[in-house]
Motif scaffolding. Sequence first.
Motif, PDB file in Angstrom:
ATOM      1  N   ALA A  81     -16.795 -10.105  18.203  1.00 29.96           N
ATOM      2  CA  ALA A  81     -16.642  -8.782  17.599  1.00 29.96           C
ATOM      3  C   ALA A  81     -15.217  -8.279  17.748  1.00 29.96           C
ATOM      4  O   ALA A  81     -14.925  -7.125  17.451  1.00 29.96           O
ATOM      5  CB  ALA A  81     -17.628  -7.799  18.242  1.00 29.96           C
ATOM      6  N   SER A  82     -14.319  -9.167  18.212  1.00 22.99           N
ATOM      7  CA  SER A  82     -12.927  -8.751  18.391  1.00 22.99           C
ATOM      8  C   SER A  82     -11.978  -9.923  18.191  1.00 22.99           C
ATOM      9  O   SER A  82     -12.367 -11.093  18.352  1.00 22.99           O
ATOM     10  CB  SER A  82     -12.711  -8.185  19.792  1.00 22.99           C
ATOM     11  OG  SER A  82     -12.750  -9.226  20.749  1.00 22.99           O
ATOM     12  N   VAL A  83     -10.744  -9.610  17.860  1.00 24.77           N
ATOM     13  CA  VAL A  83      -9.698 -10.618  17.681  1.00 24.77           C
ATOM     14  C   VAL A  83      -9.401 -11.305  19.014  1.00 24.77           C
ATOM     15  O   VAL A  83      -9.217 -12.522  19.075  1.00 24.77           O
ATOM     16  CB  VAL A  83      -8.419  -9.966  17.114  1.00 24.77           C
ATOM     17  CG1 VAL A  83      -7.268 -10.961  17.085  1.00 24.77           C
ATOM     18  CG2 VAL A  83      -8.676  -9.400  15.716  1.00 24.77           C
TER      19      VAL A  83
ATOM     20  N   MET B  36     -19.495  -4.055  13.077  1.00 22.45           N
ATOM     21  CA  MET B  36     -20.406  -3.160  13.787  1.00 22.45           C
ATOM     22  C   MET B  36     -21.502  -2.577  12.896  1.00 22.45           C
ATOM     23  O   MET B  36     -22.385  -1.864  13.384  1.00 22.45           O
ATOM     24  CB  MET B  36     -19.612  -2.049  14.482  1.00 22.45           C
ATOM     25  CG  MET B  36     -18.807  -1.154  13.581  1.00 22.45           C
ATOM     26  SD  MET B  36     -19.777   0.157  12.826  1.00 22.45           S
ATOM     27  CE  MET B  36     -19.934   1.267  14.218  1.00 22.45           C
TER      28      MET B  36
ATOM     29  N   GLU C 230     -17.470  -2.699  17.869  1.00 24.72           N
ATOM     30  CA  GLU C 230     -16.992  -1.423  17.351  1.00 24.72           C
ATOM     31  C   GLU C 230     -16.153  -1.537  16.081  1.00 24.72           C
ATOM     32  O   GLU C 230     -15.899  -0.540  15.420  1.00 24.72           O
ATOM     33  CB  GLU C 230     -16.217  -0.658  18.441  1.00 24.72           C
ATOM     34  CG  GLU C 230     -15.175  -1.499  19.163  1.00 24.72           C
ATOM     35  CD  GLU C 230     -14.450  -0.731  20.279  1.00 24.72           C
ATOM     36  OE1 GLU C 230     -13.554   0.049  19.953  1.00 24.72           O
ATOM     37  OE2 GLU C 230     -14.776  -0.956  21.455  1.00 24.72           O
ATOM     38  N   VAL C 231     -15.729  -2.748  15.734  1.00 25.82           N
ATOM     39  CA  VAL C 231     -14.872  -2.909  14.563  1.00 25.82           C
ATOM     40  C   VAL C 231     -15.736  -3.260  13.345  1.00 25.82           C
ATOM     41  O   VAL C 231     -16.646  -4.073  13.438  1.00 25.82           O
ATOM     42  CB  VAL C 231     -13.815  -4.017  14.797  1.00 25.82           C
ATOM     43  CG1 VAL C 231     -12.802  -4.049  13.662  1.00 25.82           C
ATOM     44  CG2 VAL C 231     -13.112  -3.814  16.133  1.00 25.82           C
ATOM     45  N   THR C 232     -15.440  -2.648  12.208  1.00 32.29           N
ATOM     46  CA  THR C 232     -16.252  -2.901  11.012  1.00 32.29           C
ATOM     47  C   THR C 232     -15.851  -4.227  10.354  1.00 32.29           C
ATOM     48  O   THR C 232     -14.743  -4.726  10.552  1.00 32.29           O
ATOM     49  CB  THR C 232     -16.087  -1.776   9.967  1.00 32.29           C
ATOM     50  OG1 THR C 232     -14.782  -1.891   9.381  1.00 32.29           O
ATOM     51  CG2 THR C 232     -16.267  -0.400  10.584  1.00 32.29           C
ATOM     52  N   THR C 233     -16.761  -4.757   9.562  1.00 33.94           N
ATOM     53  CA  THR C 233     -16.528  -6.027   8.872  1.00 33.94           C
ATOM     54  C   THR C 233     -15.252  -5.988   8.042  1.00 33.94           C
ATOM     55  O   THR C 233     -14.445  -6.923   8.085  1.00 33.94           O
ATOM     56  CB  THR C 233     -17.753  -6.357   7.991  1.00 33.94           C
ATOM     57  OG1 THR C 233     -18.898  -6.471   8.855  1.00 33.94           O
ATOM     58  CG2 THR C 233     -17.581  -7.662   7.232  1.00 33.94           C
ATOM     59  N   MET C 234     -15.047  -4.901   7.294  1.00 36.13           N
ATOM     60  CA  MET C 234     -13.866  -4.770   6.436  1.00 36.13           C
ATOM     61  C   MET C 234     -12.562  -4.893   7.239  1.00 36.13           C
ATOM     62  O   MET C 234     -11.581  -5.447   6.761  1.00 36.13           O
ATOM     63  CB  MET C 234     -13.927  -3.411   5.717  1.00 36.13           C
ATOM     64  CG  MET C 234     -12.909  -3.169   4.631  1.00 36.13           C
ATOM     65  SD  MET C 234     -13.047  -4.234   3.166  1.00 36.13           S
ATOM     66  CE  MET C 234     -14.524  -3.572   2.384  1.00 36.13           C
ATOM     67  N   CYS C 235     -12.560  -4.372   8.454  1.00 38.63           N
ATOM     68  CA  CYS C 235     -11.348  -4.422   9.286  1.00 38.63           C
ATOM     69  C   CYS C 235     -11.281  -5.691  10.136  1.00 38.63           C
ATOM     70  O   CYS C 235     -10.196  -6.229  10.371  1.00 38.63           O
ATOM     71  CB  CYS C 235     -11.290  -3.193  10.196  1.00 38.63           C
ATOM     72  SG  CYS C 235     -11.042  -1.664   9.282  1.00 38.63           S
ATOM     73  N   LEU C 236     -12.431  -6.171  10.607  1.00 38.17           N
ATOM     74  CA  LEU C 236     -12.447  -7.304  11.543  1.00 38.17           C
ATOM     75  C   LEU C 236     -12.128  -8.642  10.863  1.00 38.17           C
ATOM     76  O   LEU C 236     -11.345  -9.446  11.401  1.00 38.17           O
ATOM     77  CB  LEU C 236     -13.828  -7.386  12.217  1.00 38.17           C
ATOM     78  CG  LEU C 236     -13.988  -8.469  13.287  1.00 38.17           C
ATOM     79  CD1 LEU C 236     -13.068  -8.205  14.480  1.00 38.17           C
ATOM     80  CD2 LEU C 236     -15.443  -8.557  13.751  1.00 38.17           C
TER      81      LEU C 236
ATOM     82  N   PRO D 150     -10.350  -9.780   8.102  1.00 37.52           N
ATOM     83  CA  PRO D 150      -8.971 -10.217   7.847  1.00 37.52           C
ATOM     84  C   PRO D 150      -8.159 -10.399   9.130  1.00 37.52           C
ATOM     85  O   PRO D 150      -7.299 -11.282   9.192  1.00 37.52           O
ATOM     86  CB  PRO D 150      -8.384  -9.104   6.970  1.00 37.52           C
ATOM     87  CG  PRO D 150      -9.307  -7.943   7.090  1.00 37.52           C
ATOM     88  CD  PRO D 150     -10.651  -8.494   7.439  1.00 37.52           C
ATOM     89  N   GLN D 151      -8.448  -9.600  10.161  1.00 36.01           N
ATOM     90  CA  GLN D 151      -7.685  -9.719  11.412  1.00 36.01           C
ATOM     91  C   GLN D 151      -8.056 -11.003  12.155  1.00 36.01           C
ATOM     92  O   GLN D 151      -7.194 -11.657  12.743  1.00 36.01           O
ATOM     93  CB  GLN D 151      -7.891  -8.483  12.290  1.00 36.01           C
ATOM     94  CG  GLN D 151      -7.295  -7.234  11.623  1.00 36.01           C
ATOM     95  CD  GLN D 151      -7.301  -6.006  12.530  1.00 36.01           C
ATOM     96  OE1 GLN D 151      -6.723  -6.019  13.600  1.00 36.01           O
ATOM     97  NE2 GLN D 151      -7.945  -4.952  12.089  1.00 36.01           N
TER      98      GLN D 151
ATOM     99  N   CYS E 145     -16.514 -10.507   1.392  1.00 32.38           N
ATOM    100  CA  CYS E 145     -16.111 -11.188   2.637  1.00 32.38           C
ATOM    101  C   CYS E 145     -15.205 -12.380   2.345  1.00 32.38           C
ATOM    102  O   CYS E 145     -14.257 -12.646   3.091  1.00 32.38           O
ATOM    103  CB  CYS E 145     -17.339 -11.608   3.426  1.00 32.38           C
ATOM    104  SG  CYS E 145     -18.194 -10.177   4.129  1.00 32.38           S
TER     105      CYS E 145
ATOM    106  N   LEU F  19     -11.808 -11.233   1.804  1.00 38.71           N
ATOM    107  CA  LEU F  19     -11.150 -10.916   3.081  1.00 38.71           C
ATOM    108  C   LEU F  19     -10.719 -12.173   3.832  1.00 38.71           C
ATOM    109  O   LEU F  19     -10.077 -12.088   4.865  1.00 38.71           O
ATOM    110  CB  LEU F  19     -12.088 -10.080   3.961  1.00 38.71           C
ATOM    111  CG  LEU F  19     -12.461  -8.694   3.405  1.00 38.71           C
ATOM    112  CD1 LEU F  19     -13.528  -8.039   4.277  1.00 38.71           C
ATOM    113  CD2 LEU F  19     -11.241  -7.794   3.293  1.00 38.71           C
TER     114      LEU F  19
END
Lengths: 314, 314
Positions: free
Chosen positions: B118-120, B139, B147-153, B155-156, B180, B183
Amino acid sequence: MENRLTRLLGITYPILQGGMAWVATAPLVTAVSEAGGLGIIGAGGMDGKQLREEIRLVKSATTKPFGVNLMLLSPAIEEQIRVVKEEKVPVVTTGAGNPGSLVEEFASLGILTIPVVASVALAKRLLRHGIQAIIAEGMESGGHVGEVTTMCLIPQVVDAVDIPVIAAGGIGDGRGMAACFALGAEGVQIGTRFICTTECDVHPAYKEAILKAGDRSTVVTGVTTGHPVRCLKNRLTRKFEELEFHGACKEEIEALGVGKLRAAVCGDVEEGSVMCGQVAGLIQEIKSVREVVAEIMSEFKSTISGLKTLVGEG
Amino acid sequence: MENRLTRLLGITYPILQGGMAWVATAPLVTAVSEAGGLGIIGAGGMDGKQLREEIRLVKSATTKPFGVNLMLLSPAIEEQIRVVKEEKVPVVTTGAGNPGSLVEEFASLGILTIPVVASVALAKRLLRHGIQAIIAEGMESGGHVGEVTTMCLIPQVVDAVDIPVIAAGGIGDGRGMAACFALGAEGVQIGTRFICTTECDVHPAYKEAILKAGDRSTVVTGVTTGHPVRCLKNRLTRKFEELEFHGACKEEIEALGVGKLRAAVCGDVEEGSVMCGQVAGLIQEIKSVREVVAEIMSEFKSTISGLKTLVGEG
């Protein structure tokens, strides 16, 4: 690339710049409109006089369309509405509630209202006021947020309305824009990416804080008050958490937030409220607005070309 | 449509079915693998014996690849790992933590480990264990969330690793899958949409509750305990909120959750924990797994064709 939204707004690219209070002032707004998007003044903390000055600054610097974002809960909202009418601002976006009959009132003066919604229910309710486009904003966005994420909200709003949907929340590059178009959006509203531009006149420390941010650097405070706000984790948000987790009353929590966005915009990124979206982690460099818009459009197109190849149509 | 992920897993479509505890049992898993995706058993609440039975049921019903999801915090985790090794399960996905050297241990037996992150930061840490693919979960997903949403997570994570990224969280149809892929994902993991299939053997009331859900029907409970869980709003979640907002201790809050997913799976959708993603509002009908997979793939392709036209390449 022309579509229903670019024709409705008279813009070149279907990119709106979020009308961030204290952040989206004439230099940024002008630059975005000049670059082919829709620049939007954040009326947030302004009184009528300040807003009029800002509008006139934009008008003197560009002949392109632009907008004003009105926070419906702002104490100066009546003055702001009067100024918007007198100045015949081309586009108004509204946040923090239901603009209701204001939509028709503005329409009679040739002002287009595009409400920001965070739920399908409000999107549907607004249709009866004759809105011609709507911004659906996911909870990854900066500042005041709802609870539904962009990935889930956009297709549900698209299915519920027959007008162009502009996606907001979590869009920082052309991949995000392409993703939102895949979900059915016909435009995007971008805030955080535009803060990190040479033209945006927030304090350099605000921009630096966003550049340094990672994927988990933001937090939503004020959930218990009913007015959740997303900003970068810092000393201020830790104070908020202490209050919220220890049963402080709503008034006490809200008092802590007063003037804090303004403080951050002036450079206090530890005790101020550095509002920005979760997409902050994706932003690595300060560029000119023109470069940002060009890069987003170019990556948007290359992303779509890449998808094509993937399904064997390349 | 072949890509790095379909080749790695030996599947037809880059669609994984989320290994939901109590929900993803042999009938659903078999159906998804038979339909060309990767069915995944949710080992969650099972002891070693039950897991072995479930694995053998799947093996007897399909020769296609399948997987097992291991919750690393499960009390039966040691037994489950032993069974997975003995049964030489083709793929293991891991949740609730860092699988660490388990990745190499499984690899020596020909078992591929695909961790859920769920995190980089965790994505990067896992690279040193030689993982060949990773699931990045936003999330908006159901059950345990970050806590990070798919749209933000997505690409990162895509920018941080050079292996195929499988997007999870908020994907209920072909539009979500196309988003997705825009992304940068090379596959998707879908949970909630697969609950509402004829083959999934949860109680009909569980499926009905998801069909009735709207965009704002889910809530995340347990934020204060450090183990946030997304499920449908009901009497149980209101009890959670009362406890959490009135300063109950972690143990008290966690005690309320014990056995509640099992209760929901057995039909108690008011006092049970109806875990599902925010995408529930998008799901309108119970269909067969084969229909769901076919529809997603068909809409995925038509969405991409639509995007093509949009940028004038159609």
